[in-house]
Scaffold this active site. Sequence first.
Site, PDB file in Angstrom:
ATOM      1  N   HIS A 129       0.801  -1.233   0.000  1.00  0.00           N
ATOM      2  CA  HIS A 129       0.000   0.000   0.000  1.00  0.00           C
ATOM      3  C   HIS A 129       0.830   1.279   0.000  1.00  0.00           C
ATOM      4  O   HIS A 129       0.302   2.344  -0.277  1.00  0.00           O
ATOM      5  CB  HIS A 129      -0.927   0.029   1.222  1.00  0.00           C
ATOM      6  CG  HIS A 129      -2.173  -0.789   1.078  1.00  0.00           C
ATOM      7  ND1 HIS A 129      -2.157  -2.143   0.877  1.00  0.00           N
ATOM      8  CD2 HIS A 129      -3.481  -0.429   1.099  1.00  0.00           C
ATOM      9  CE1 HIS A 129      -3.405  -2.583   0.793  1.00  0.00           C
ATOM     10  NE2 HIS A 129      -4.225  -1.572   0.921  1.00  0.00           N
ATOM     11  N   ARG A 481     -13.194   0.233  -5.774  1.00  0.00           N
ATOM     12  CA  ARG A 481     -13.854   1.347  -5.072  1.00  0.00           C
ATOM     13  C   ARG A 481     -13.664   2.648  -5.827  1.00  0.00           C
ATOM     14  O   ARG A 481     -12.610   2.854  -6.418  1.00  0.00           O
ATOM     15  CB  ARG A 481     -13.266   1.521  -3.668  1.00  0.00           C
ATOM     16  CG  ARG A 481     -13.567   0.356  -2.820  1.00  0.00           C
ATOM     17  CD  ARG A 481     -13.331   0.625  -1.351  1.00  0.00           C
ATOM     18  NE  ARG A 481     -13.844  -0.537  -0.667  1.00  0.00           N
ATOM     19  CZ  ARG A 481     -13.251  -1.158   0.342  1.00  0.00           C
ATOM     20  NH1 ARG A 481     -12.134  -0.665   0.838  1.00  0.00           N
ATOM     21  NH2 ARG A 481     -13.791  -2.219   0.877  1.00  0.00           N
ATOM     22  N   SER A 676     -13.192   0.098   4.006  1.00  0.00           N
ATOM     23  CA  SER A 676     -11.960  -0.536   4.464  1.00  0.00           C
ATOM     24  C   SER A 676     -12.073  -1.223   5.825  1.00  0.00           C
ATOM     25  O   SER A 676     -12.972  -0.951   6.614  1.00  0.00           O
ATOM     26  CB  SER A 676     -10.911   0.572   4.554  1.00  0.00           C
ATOM     27  OG  SER A 676      -9.842   0.196   5.366  1.00  0.00           O
ATOM     28  N   ARG A 678      -9.627  -0.719   7.907  1.00  0.00           N
ATOM     29  CA  ARG A 678      -8.662   0.044   8.721  1.00  0.00           C
ATOM     30  C   ARG A 678      -9.254   0.377  10.090  1.00  0.00           C
ATOM     31  O   ARG A 678     -10.250   1.080  10.199  1.00  0.00           O
ATOM     32  CB  ARG A 678      -8.199   1.303   7.972  1.00  0.00           C
ATOM     33  CG  ARG A 678      -9.276   2.283   7.625  1.00  0.00           C
ATOM     34  CD  ARG A 678      -8.783   3.386   6.665  1.00  0.00           C
ATOM     35  NE  ARG A 678      -8.698   2.883   5.302  1.00  0.00           N
ATOM     36  CZ  ARG A 678      -8.997   3.596   4.216  1.00  0.00           C
ATOM     37  NH1 ARG A 678      -9.346   4.856   4.317  1.00  0.00           N
ATOM     38  NH2 ARG A 678      -8.908   3.054   3.011  1.00  0.00           N
TER      39      ARG A 678
HETATM   40  C1  MIC Z   1      -8.855  -0.282   0.658  1.00  0.00           C
HETATM   41  O1  MIC Z   1      -9.010  -0.858  -0.411  1.00  0.00           O
HETATM   42  O2  MIC Z   1      -9.615   0.615   1.066  1.00  0.00           O
HETATM   43  C2  MIC Z   1      -7.692  -0.685   1.529  1.00  0.00           C
HETATM   44  C3  MIC Z   1      -6.733   0.438   1.550  1.00  0.00           C
HETATM   45  O3  MIC Z   1      -7.037  -1.796   0.980  1.00  0.00           O
HETATM   46  C4  MIC Z   1      -8.229  -0.996   2.920  1.00  0.00           C
HETATM   47  C5  MIC Z   1      -7.215  -1.270   3.919  1.00  0.00           C
HETATM   48  C6  MIC Z   1      -6.571  -0.054   4.490  1.00  0.00           C
HETATM   49  O4  MIC Z   1      -7.228   0.964   4.698  1.00  0.00           O
HETATM   50  O5  MIC Z   1      -5.366  -0.126   4.746  1.00  0.00           O
HETATM   51  C7  MIC Z   1      -9.237  -2.153   2.962  1.00  0.00           C
HETATM   52  O6  MIC Z   1      -9.889  -2.397   1.977  1.00  0.00           O
HETATM   53  O7  MIC Z   1      -9.416  -2.752   4.022  1.00  0.00           O
HETATM   54 FE1  SF4 Z   2      -4.881  -2.312  -2.586  1.00  0.00          FE
HETATM   55 FE2  SF4 Z   2      -7.275  -2.164  -1.358  1.00  0.00          FE
HETATM   56 FE3  SF4 Z   2      -6.901  -1.228  -3.842  1.00  0.00          FE
HETATM   57 FE4  SF4 Z   2      -6.857  -3.789  -3.448  1.00  0.00          FE
HETATM   58  S1  SF4 Z   2      -8.590  -2.440  -3.117  1.00  0.00           S
HETATM   59  S2  SF4 Z   2      -5.425  -2.637  -4.716  1.00  0.00           S
HETATM   60  S3  SF4 Z   2      -5.873  -3.940  -1.444  1.00  0.00           S
HETATM   61  S4  SF4 Z   2      -5.961  -0.459  -1.975  1.00  0.00           S
END
Ligand code: MIC
Ligand code: SF4
Length: 787
Positions: A129, A481, A676, A678
């Site tokens: 990330h 997303r 997420s 997180r």
């Molecule tokens: C995301 O796609 O939003 C992330 C970044 O992969 C997150 C994890 C994070 O916030 O570190 C997730 O999907 O859980």
């Molecule tokens: Fe990385 Fe989350 Fe995006 Fe997948 S969805 S590429 S894990 S930031």
Amino acid sequence: MIYSRPFEKQIRNGFVKYFILASQIIWNKKNTYIMFDLELIKKNYQSLSERIAKINKHLNKPLTLSEKILYAHLHQDQPLLDFKRGADYVDFAPDRVAMQDATAQMALLQFMNSGKSKTAVPSTVHCDHLIQASKNGLADLNDAIKINKEVYDFLESVSNKYGIGFWKPGAGIIHQVVLENYAFPGGMMVGTDSHTVNAGGLGMVAIGVGGADAVDVMAGMAWELKFPKLIGIKLTGKLSGWTAPKDIILKVAGILTVKGGTGAIIEYFGEGAQSLSCTGKGTICNMGAEVGATTSTFGYDESMERYLRATGRAEVADLANKVKEHLTADPEVYANPELYFDQVIEINLNELEPYINGPFTPDRATPISKMAEVAKENGWPTKIEVGLIGSCTNSSYEDISRAASLAQQAVDKKLKSKAKFTITPGSELVRFTIERDGFIDTFNQIGASVFANACGPCIGQWSRPGAEKGEKNTIIHSFNRNFSKRADGNPNTYAFVASPEIVTAMAIAGDLTFNPLTDYLTNENGEKVKLDIPSGQELPAKGFDVEDAGYQAPAADSSSVFVKVDPNSSRLQLLQPFEAWNGENITGAKLLIKAKGKCTTDHISMAGPWLRYRGHLDHISNNMLIGAINAFNDQPNKVKSQLTGEYGEVPAVQRAYKAAGIATVVVGDQNYGEGSSREHAAMEPRHLGVKAIIVKSFARIHETNLKKQGMLGLTFANEADYDKIQEDDTFNFIDLKEFAPGKQLTLEIVHADQTKDTIMLNHTYNLQQIDWFKAGSALDLIRKQIT
Ligand code: MIC
Ligand code: SF4
């Protein structure tokens, strides 16, 4: 091109050491693959028939695949009962844990406080990330290694200390690496990332969790989950032409919306399911996170067998074949799904059109034939500036080869890509193989940029020239997303989600109203040309290849490994226990913010530039809720302080309340905390002194994260009470002392004119979760129990 990494020498040494020491690891051709977890998988399959027989004896009914996996993974202290879906909390024992660098820091800082010397189950850390996409893969990777050195060194040393496998920066995105190396049919895992669910493509029950949940599993404790409801999706027919697996989940997102899967496992079946590739199944499961599903899965079939063999795991395929009837549902279930699932959806793949979802939310689904009309009606900018393919969702060999077939057509038909085009490969294994097979050259001919094997633009790690100007513009990507600001930080970027082949075609056309199925483009010679249906290969004809997949085994002897955290670091901070509840009702709490509309974890704890503080709770708390829209002025990061009557930024206003010893409350709308895993989105308010989050509804992972961190996560018993909350309100929780499972809490709201409203709040806390609240957090409770 092989990335040269500073860690390279160390890794090669690590390889040799590991080869000698770990007998369960088998090398095959050119050191390309390491067979992970073979003993674990063998053990799992050997006892599977016996475990399923025991379940059958107790439940005495045909079982879905999801139930087989869940019941086969009950924690040893959990009695086998006929659990009530959507109601009973059940203790599980998952097989493994995966963590990505942005969440692993907090997870491992917590694990270090658990008193354990090794993880109880195999666990891995993936550095994906923190790499910013700017120039090109190699340059960006080298920059990331310099910029994030302190964090990478920390993660590497914690991994060494506690026996955790370490995937270095450049190795790839967690979910792709897990699918290639660790996922196995019938297995159960948790991962500190919401898209952990991607491993459902290989028939797993793989669940995204906050770091504190991962700590439970790594510490060998029971991991608790409310027994999920089950949604069955029957796929009939077969994909053809321009449609891809991504279109299935884009359509499902349109049907279920961003909260329709909450608390449920989605199980796909039917002839259409069997006809999909394993990686295509992975894409579908991956985006199950976007409908809030706990996870998604598919029964074991030949596509999975082919994928296991192609990724060097023939032994796993052979073992799985021997127990294959247990790696899918019982035949009665798929014959009469409405008897066994809580909800059944049927999709005919013969009739499915490609979809484009967005902007700003992944469930706004528009079939491609309607896009021109819908875009015009809504005034969306139709000029496409950038097409981006790759990410954990869509960077399989099949995806890339199909996208490359369109890039090749553009070259052959003398078309120039009108939009910019970028690729973020999901792993070094895929990148190396697609380069060998000439696809990268093909993309280069249409002027593509190939970024590092990492999340990059998907999570705001994109240094996009001009984004700071905030201009209204459109991009289209194959990620999952598309929340506001997510890719480039610009709130006026309209991001649309589609399959890699549609993204490539749309980038070539540079126009959101273009329909590649029917429309013509004009080439450099002024001729009208049409793009043919994309073509590709499920798996590489010459096999996968890689020189250094980027894995580093943990040190065999960790006694001399020290984990260093500099007390002056701006990026890492050891965790202090949270304060225990004082046993009193909370009174005199002030409203910090009443958030309006979508409030995802990206709004609560933004990623992009803030990712650098993921290991430092106090510093990252400066982004708390800065993206949430204040219901009283429709602006982000501007809330009234009841201390001064002035408007200020949310974190600053909250810090002032904390300094004055005044408790606060956050109010939110539907599906609060969507997105997420997180846990920072729960830890930041906890750290800054917010006591309760009161919303119309929660996303699953976020609700659990709040509970784990000792917060009160409550919902309006009557959703319309949201409207009663006013800007200068004060709150009294008058019966918190009687906090008990299944019992509503009463909230007295005192408005500025001293009038009062008394409302009821629901909660889903069980006894143990109430104990977390009382102790300060789940970890504080474990700590107390140990000492
Ligand atoms: C995301 O796609 O939003 C992330 C970044 O992969 C997150 C994890 C994070 O916030 O570190 C997730 O999907 O859980
Ligand atoms: Fe990385 Fe989350 Fe995006 Fe997948 S969805 S590429 S894990 S930031």
